[in-house]
Design an enzyme around this catalytic site. Structure first.
Site, PDB file in Angstrom:
ATOM      1  N   CYS A 133     -15.589   4.528   0.433  1.00  0.00           N
ATOM      2  CA  CYS A 133     -14.479   3.635   0.809  1.00  0.00           C
ATOM      3  C   CYS A 133     -13.913   3.951   2.197  1.00  0.00           C
ATOM      4  O   CYS A 133     -13.192   3.123   2.763  1.00  0.00           O
ATOM      5  CB  CYS A 133     -13.383   3.678  -0.252  1.00  0.00           C
ATOM      6  SG  CYS A 133     -12.777   5.342  -0.613  1.00  0.00           S
ATOM      7  N   ARG A 140     -14.211  -5.597   3.161  1.00  0.00           N
ATOM      8  CA  ARG A 140     -12.784  -5.564   2.831  1.00  0.00           C
ATOM      9  C   ARG A 140     -12.105  -6.831   3.354  1.00  0.00           C
ATOM     10  O   ARG A 140     -11.229  -7.411   2.692  1.00  0.00           O
ATOM     11  CB  ARG A 140     -12.096  -4.332   3.455  1.00  0.00           C
ATOM     12  CG  ARG A 140     -12.498  -2.988   2.909  1.00  0.00           C
ATOM     13  CD  ARG A 140     -12.160  -2.791   1.446  1.00  0.00           C
ATOM     14  NE  ARG A 140     -10.775  -3.057   1.113  1.00  0.00           N
ATOM     15  CZ  ARG A 140      -9.729  -2.267   1.395  1.00  0.00           C
ATOM     16  NH1 ARG A 140      -9.911  -1.136   2.048  1.00  0.00           N
ATOM     17  NH2 ARG A 140      -8.508  -2.596   1.018  1.00  0.00           N
ATOM     18  N   ASP A 152     -15.987   9.726  -2.515  1.00  0.00           N
ATOM     19  CA  ASP A 152     -14.703   9.577  -1.822  1.00  0.00           C
ATOM     20  C   ASP A 152     -14.263  10.962  -1.379  1.00  0.00           C
ATOM     21  O   ASP A 152     -14.861  11.972  -1.779  1.00  0.00           O
ATOM     22  CB  ASP A 152     -13.683   8.936  -2.788  1.00  0.00           C
ATOM     23  CG  ASP A 152     -12.373   8.536  -2.105  1.00  0.00           C
ATOM     24  OD1 ASP A 152     -12.329   8.513  -0.856  1.00  0.00           O
ATOM     25  OD2 ASP A 152     -11.403   8.228  -2.822  1.00  0.00           O
ATOM     26  N   ARG A 174       0.875  -1.180   0.000  1.00  0.00           N
ATOM     27  CA  ARG A 174       0.000   0.000   0.000  1.00  0.00           C
ATOM     28  C   ARG A 174       0.907   1.222   0.000  1.00  0.00           C
ATOM     29  O   ARG A 174       1.673   1.444   0.935  1.00  0.00           O
ATOM     30  CB  ARG A 174      -0.901   0.012   1.239  1.00  0.00           C
ATOM     31  CG  ARG A 174      -1.835   1.239   1.312  1.00  0.00           C
ATOM     32  CD  ARG A 174      -2.605   1.211   2.617  1.00  0.00           C
ATOM     33  NE  ARG A 174      -3.432   2.388   2.803  1.00  0.00           N
ATOM     34  CZ  ARG A 174      -4.710   2.495   2.449  1.00  0.00           C
ATOM     35  NH1 ARG A 174      -5.300   1.487   1.851  1.00  0.00           N
ATOM     36  NH2 ARG A 174      -5.391   3.598   2.679  1.00  0.00           N
ATOM     37  N   GLN A 194     -10.524  -2.725  -2.831  1.00  0.00           N
ATOM     38  CA  GLN A 194     -11.705  -1.964  -2.398  1.00  0.00           C
ATOM     39  C   GLN A 194     -12.883  -2.233  -3.326  1.00  0.00           C
ATOM     40  O   GLN A 194     -14.028  -2.352  -2.879  1.00  0.00           O
ATOM     41  CB  GLN A 194     -11.389  -0.462  -2.378  1.00  0.00           C
ATOM     42  CG  GLN A 194     -12.571   0.420  -1.997  1.00  0.00           C
ATOM     43  CD  GLN A 194     -13.025   0.222  -0.565  1.00  0.00           C
ATOM     44  OE1 GLN A 194     -12.225   0.303   0.359  1.00  0.00           O
ATOM     45  NE2 GLN A 194     -14.317  -0.043  -0.360  1.00  0.00           N
ATOM     46  N   HIS A 247      -7.124   0.941  -6.730  1.00  0.00           N
ATOM     47  CA  HIS A 247      -7.447   0.382  -5.414  1.00  0.00           C
ATOM     48  C   HIS A 247      -8.337  -0.850  -5.630  1.00  0.00           C
ATOM     49  O   HIS A 247      -9.512  -0.855  -5.242  1.00  0.00           O
ATOM     50  CB  HIS A 247      -8.160   1.441  -4.574  1.00  0.00           C
ATOM     51  CG  HIS A 247      -8.183   1.152  -3.102  1.00  0.00           C
ATOM     52  ND1 HIS A 247      -7.615   0.019  -2.545  1.00  0.00           N
ATOM     53  CD2 HIS A 247      -8.737   1.854  -2.059  1.00  0.00           C
ATOM     54  CE1 HIS A 247      -7.810   0.042  -1.237  1.00  0.00           C
ATOM     55  NE2 HIS A 247      -8.476   1.128  -0.919  1.00  0.00           N
TER      56      HIS A 247
END
Length: 314
Positions: free
Chosen positions: A272, A300, A231, A108, A138, A135
């Site tokens: 998210c 997740r 987001d 990450r 996600q 991502h």
């Protein structure tokens, strides 16, 4: 033909077919059901997993850690100050060292090129826990949440409101194209995604029956939406742009007026997380019965577990 993902890295959904994504979602649902029944697994018994974090995380770190432990693996957290990655040692050398000691690597961080180089040189599966470009883990959680609410993905109308050229907008667009979703980005033109990625997604959409649209009018964009996604307006590393983004993106805030504009009481809200309430979404919508953000956050865990099991299990 049975799906076999053993030994594969998970860097972007562009690399996976609709059938492979569907397989990962089904596996996620199966593993979630077992977790709910208290059934502990051993599908990753004896595996050692490196978790590299250049960027801080709540959901990604916790999901990978718990997923490892649930299935019998050992997770090793490697923060940006714990190893020499990109400092005293280049990426390919770090990759070759870690690949000889670990069975899989999560990354990450900032650059997509880093996670790709780790995958190229490590010799073990590498999973993208977030980069500035994509991502993908996600998106699996988002799609599992949509599937749980509507029973299907194909034909769903998913509208993303806000910064349309960040990693979430990019990844939702790819995933939607792959799975036959009608995807709309509601954003000012200056924040629409790169044309090359749009062209790639539109080519995929022709094969799956998906549609990809871009609109500047948010109220028009959300008409008929099954799910509205947003987001943060300034991604990690862009905090200095917040004032500029507030001025640009305030018309795209997900509020009760925007939710009502869908014309559907069944429209769900997705994010998210973490959310900056009062900016991209109001507290009222965030806490409403239509908000599925905590189901999404829990998912997740199950989707990340599925990715590791599918690519690593014996």
């Amino acid at each position: 033909m049975p799906v076999n993902l053993k030994g594969r890295s998970f860097l972007t959904l562009k690399d996976f077919t609709p059938e492979e994504i569907e397989y990962l979602l089904k596996l996620s649902a199966d593993l979630k059901a077992k977790k709910r029944m208290g059934i502990r697994g051993n599908l990753l018994a004896g595996k050692n997993i490196a978790l590299i974090f250049e960027k801080p995380s709540t959901r990604t770190r916790c999901a990978f850690t718990v997923a490892c432990i649930d299935e019998g693996a050992h997770p090793e957290y490697l923060g940006k100050n714990d190893i020499q990655l990109g400092h005293k040692e280049d990426v390919k050398d770090t990759a070759r060292v870690l690949g000889r000691m670990f069975d899989g690597i999560e990354f990450r961080g900032f650059k997509q090129s880093v996670v790709e180089e780790l995958a190229r040189y490590s010799g073990v599966p590498v999973w993208n826990g977030l980069t500035d470009t994509y991502h993908p883990t996600q998106i699996l959680a988002d799609f599992l949440t949509i599937q749980e609410n509507f029973g299907h993905l194909k034909g769903i109308r998913l509208v993303y409101c806000g910064d349309g050229r960040n990693n979430m907008a990019n990844s939702l667009m790819i995933g939607s194209a792959k799975m036959g979703i009608h995807f709309v980005i509601a954003a000012p033109k200056s924040l629409w995604p790169e044309s090359s990625l749009v062209e790639t997604c539109q080519a995929i959409a022709k094969e799956t029956g998906a549609t990809i649209q871009f609109m500047e009018d948010a109220l028009e964009a959300v008409k008929g939406a099954d799910a509205i996604y947003t987001d943060v307006w300034a991604s990690m590393g862009e905090e200095d742009k917040m004032a500029e983004r507030v001025a640009l993106l305030s018309p795209y805030q997900v509020n009760s007026k925007l939710m009502a504009a869908t014309g559907k009481e069944s429209t769900i809200f997705l994010h998210c997380l973490p959310a900056v309430k009062g900016k991209e979404v109001t507290e009222e919508v965030f806490e409403s019965k239509n908000s599925k953000v905590f189901d999404e956050a829990e998912n997740r865990l199950h989707t990340i577990k599925a990715v590791m099991v599918a690519t690593l299990a014996n």
